[in-house]
Design a protein around this motif. Structure first.
Motif, PDB file in Angstrom:
ATOM      1  N   THR A   1      -1.965 -14.454   7.879  1.00  0.00           N
ATOM      2  CA  THR A   1      -3.203 -13.763   7.506  1.00  0.00           C
ATOM      3  C   THR A   1      -3.844 -13.118   8.726  1.00  0.00           C
ATOM      4  N   LEU A   2      -3.878 -13.847   9.843  1.00  0.00           N
ATOM      5  CA  LEU A   2      -4.460 -13.306  11.068  1.00  0.00           C
ATOM      6  C   LEU A   2      -3.718 -12.049  11.511  1.00  0.00           C
ATOM      7  N   LEU A   3      -2.399 -12.095  11.548  1.00  0.00           N
ATOM      8  CA  LEU A   3      -1.605 -10.954  12.019  1.00  0.00           C
ATOM      9  C   LEU A   3      -1.765  -9.745  11.098  1.00  0.00           C
ATOM     10  N   ARG A   4      -1.724  -9.978   9.805  1.00  0.00           N
ATOM     11  CA  ARG A   4      -1.813  -8.862   8.866  1.00  0.00           C
ATOM     12  C   ARG A   4      -3.213  -8.263   8.838  1.00  0.00           C
ATOM     13  N   ARG A   5      -4.233  -9.114   8.888  1.00  0.00           N
ATOM     14  CA  ARG A   5      -5.592  -8.581   8.837  1.00  0.00           C
ATOM     15  C   ARG A   5      -5.931  -7.842  10.134  1.00  0.00           C
ATOM     16  N   TRP A   6      -5.394  -8.351  11.263  1.00  0.00           N
ATOM     17  CA  TRP A   6      -5.608  -7.628  12.516  1.00  0.00           C
ATOM     18  C   TRP A   6      -4.990  -6.236  12.424  1.00  0.00           C
ATOM     19  N   LYS A   7      -3.800  -6.137  11.899  1.00  0.00           N
ATOM     20  CA  LYS A   7      -3.121  -4.841  11.799  1.00  0.00           C
ATOM     21  C   LYS A   7      -3.913  -3.878  10.926  1.00  0.00           C
ATOM     22  N   GLN A   8      -4.547  -4.403   9.868  1.00  0.00           N
ATOM     23  CA  GLN A   8      -5.359  -3.561   8.992  1.00  0.00           C
ATOM     24  C   GLN A   8      -6.617  -3.075   9.697  1.00  0.00           C
ATOM     25  N   ARG A   9      -7.265  -3.952  10.439  1.00  0.00           N
ATOM     26  CA  ARG A   9      -8.543  -3.615  11.056  1.00  0.00           C
ATOM     27  C   ARG A   9      -8.396  -2.865  12.378  1.00  0.00           C
ATOM     28  N   HIS A  10      -7.312  -3.174  13.101  1.00  0.00           N
ATOM     29  CA  HIS A  10      -7.148  -2.606  14.452  1.00  0.00           C
ATOM     30  C   HIS A  10      -5.757  -2.003  14.612  1.00  0.00           C
ATOM     31  N   PRO A  11      -5.423  -0.988  13.834  1.00  0.00           N
ATOM     32  CA  PRO A  11      -4.068  -0.421  13.909  1.00  0.00           C
ATOM     33  C   PRO A  11      -3.748   0.197  15.273  1.00  0.00           C
ATOM     34  N   GLU A  12      -4.776   0.500  16.043  1.00  0.00           N
ATOM     35  CA  GLU A  12      -4.551   1.128  17.345  1.00  0.00           C
ATOM     36  C   GLU A  12      -4.186   0.121  18.434  1.00  0.00           C
TER      37      GLU A  12
END
Length: 294
Positions: free
Chosen positions: A106-117
């Protein structure tokens, strides 16, 4: 005399080799040049870092303390100058084992959604600080306290302890176990990064047979072989499911606190956002509406 990263590399080579000749050869410089480099560094810091009274050089107490800072500084420089990082500056999250357990994905996927850069790089480092002390990571999931200058941490959660047993162990079919149930079994202990020690048992009640290992992979190997049992936390059961291992709740063992640790000043500007997201994920907070800050 200006002190630069060359002095730090020289000192670290001496600390690792314990010998000026070998350290100089490793750095492709002469022994007198390396000796001068060490003297310049000590003069700048105002104290001896290395005890030269024996053939095998040893660090002074000040040298041991400085070694951690030097290693962190050199790691940061190497990371900054790595050509592979020129296009992207990832934030590095260390862990010694099991990361955040069931919350990791969940942490990895949500980070990718919020901070794709900004890529979130999850790194397993087999030491108690999960790479934070050596400057290998920007933040770390830890299950043992870190006492070091400039290190800050916050408690995220507590994980219940579980017994880990081979599936053919007579105790594997139990719904729950106690520490006393494990006392007659050989015990696998990860002495490098594990959260379990014999002090977990009451005086006189600890297992008498101990198999020591240095990482989670070796710990699992001796358990699946049936050579020992282990004590771990629920995160291990989530991250390392194995058909040959049974994870059984321990009813009388205290839970293990899980912390997120980082350095101040932060080594990456995304660390505060990572702290907030880790807290949200562990607490079960829903993602914010689009457009709101993470």
């Amino acid at each position: 005399m200006t002190i630069d990263v060359r002095h730090l590399r020289g000192f670290l080579a001496i600390a690792e080799e314990g010998n000026l000749t070998r350290a100089a050869a490793r750095l492709h410089i002469t022994q007198p040049a390396l000796s001068r480099t060490l003297q310049q560094l000590e003069a700048h810091l105002g104290g001896r870092l290395v005890d030269r009274s024996t053939h095998h050089l040893v660090l002074t107490p000040a040298g041991h303390a400085f070694r951690r800072r030097a290693a962190a500084a050199v790691a940061a420089v190497d990371h900054a100058l790595d050509p592979a990082q020129s296009r992207e500056w990832p934030v590095r999250l260390g862990h010694a084992w099991s990361a955040l357990g069931a919350h990791t994905t969940t942490l990895l996927r949500r980070w990718k959604q919020r901070h794709p850069e900004t890529h979130l790089e999850l790194l397993r480092v087999d030491d108690r600080t999960a790479g934070l002390a050596a400057g290998l990571v920007d933040a770390a999931v830890i299950r043992s306290p870190i006492v070091a200058p400039g290190v800050r941490s916050e408690r995220l959660t507590a994980e219940p302890r579980m017994a880990a047993l081979a599936d053919n162990n007579p105790l594997a079919g139990r719904a729950s176990l106690t520490l006393a149930d494990l006392a007659t079994q050989p015990l696998a202990l990860n002495t490098v990064t594990g959260s379990t020690t014999l002090a977990l048992w009451p005086t006189g009640g600890a297992p008498t047979q101990v198999l020591t290992v240095k990482n989670t992979d070796d710990w699992l190997a001796v358990i699946t072989a049936g050579d020992a049992v282990g004590v771990t936390v629920s995160a291990t059961a989530a991250v390392h499911p194995n058909p040959s291992v049974r994870y059984v709740p321990l009813t009388d063992a205290p839970a293990v606190d899980v912390h997120l640790a980082w350095r101040e000043p932060v080594s990456h500007p995304a660390v505060p956002a990572l702290r907030r997201l880790a807290r949200d994920v562990v607490d079960g907070a829903a993602p914010p509406p689009n457009g709101l800050p993470a």
